[in-house]
Design an enzyme around this catalytic site. Structure first.
Site, PDB file in Angstrom:
ATOM      1  N   ASP A  93      71.632  26.662  71.311  1.00  0.00           N
ATOM      2  CA  ASP A  93      72.705  26.617  71.532  1.00  0.00           C
ATOM      3  C   ASP A  93      72.756  28.254  71.764  1.00  0.00           C
ATOM      4  OD1 ASP A  93      76.065  25.882  72.159  1.00  0.00           O
ATOM      5  OD2 ASP A  93      76.209  27.176  70.266  1.00  0.00           O
ATOM      6  N   GLU A 111      75.604  31.637  71.607  1.00  0.00           N
ATOM      7  CA  GLU A 111      77.295  31.977  71.630  1.00  0.00           C
ATOM      8  C   GLU A 111      77.205  33.608  72.542  1.00  0.00           C
ATOM      9  OE1 GLU A 111      79.255  30.779  70.245  1.00  0.00           O
ATOM     10  OE2 GLU A 111      78.174  29.078  69.353  1.00  0.00           O
ATOM     11  N   HIS A 125      81.805  26.365  66.664  1.00  0.00           N
ATOM     12  CA  HIS A 125      81.129  27.081  67.262  1.00  0.00           C
ATOM     13  C   HIS A 125      80.569  28.617  66.900  1.00  0.00           C
ATOM     14  CE1 HIS A 125      84.679  26.490  70.032  1.00  0.00           C
ATOM     15  NE2 HIS A 125      85.104  26.379  69.463  1.00  0.00           N
ATOM     16  N   ASP A 148      76.277  24.235  65.357  1.00  0.00           N
ATOM     17  CA  ASP A 148      76.463  23.624  67.358  1.00  0.00           C
ATOM     18  C   ASP A 148      75.630  22.902  67.424  1.00  0.00           C
ATOM     19  OD1 ASP A 148      79.088  23.994  67.285  1.00  0.00           O
ATOM     20  OD2 ASP A 148      78.893  26.193  68.850  1.00  0.00           O
TER      21      ASP A 148
END
Length: 189
Positions: free
Chosen positions: A7, A9, A156, A161
């Protein structure tokens, strides 16, 4: 079943204009999440000429990653080769894989590298197959449907996540396998 669940960000939604500020990943080996085989780092966002990019305040409100947090973090130039080595020849899994892989492809291309995992699996697509009558398939809703919880402060954030995405991936595969077996049984296959 050996995959890397990952994942990202970012500073925004565009792989061409925005930057990655955090990468989290965990390896799933033989159908088990191997927490000891994880990758997690903040990333200092920089532009094409090495100039620092700022994290917009509206984006910081979502993931909680501030400009101060990434000030001394490594850049993608340092992080990407290391992350590509972590992934190796594994297939990858992400929630909305098109978003995460789009950023990885764009960043790899900028560095003359290649983002080409063995396969890409999307838990959004698996969720749509497992819950065809449902409209929402975001990670928060999927976690609720599957009875999964985020670590405190984990939603988040890349690794938080990833932990839920990995669990969801395994549960969705099992649900779809059971459903397929039931369907085959009904059809006499």
């Amino acid at each position: 079943m050996n995959v890397v669940v990952f994942d990202l960000e970012t500073t925004g939604l565009s792989p061409e204009r925005d930057a990655i500020v955090e990468i989290g990943a965990v390896r799933v080996v033989d159908g088990r999440i191997e927490e000891t085989q994880k990758y997690e780092t903040l990333v200092k966002p920089v532009g094409d000429f090495g100039q620092p990019l700022l994290i917009p305040w509206r984006v910081e409100r979502i993931h909680g990653i501030s400009n101060e947090m990434v000030r001394h973090a490594p850049t993608m130039t340092e992080v990407l080769p290391e992350f590509l080595e972590f992934v190796g020849d594994s297939a990858v899994v992400a929630h909305n894989i098109g978003f995460d892989s789009g950023f990885m492809r764009a960043n790899a291309q900028r560095q003359g590298l290649v983002w080409k995992p063995a396969a890409e699996h999307c838990t959004v697509q698996l969720s749509r197959r497992a819950f065809p009558r449902e409209r929402a398939h975001n990670l928060t809703v999927l976690a609720e449907r599957l009875g999964l919880n985020f670590a405190p402060g984990g939603r988040h954030r890349s690794y938080g996540d990833v932990q839920v995405t990995a669990q969801a991936y395994l549960r969705l595969l099992e649900m779809l396998r059971v459903e397929s077996a039931k369907r085959n049984e009904r059809l006499g296959v």
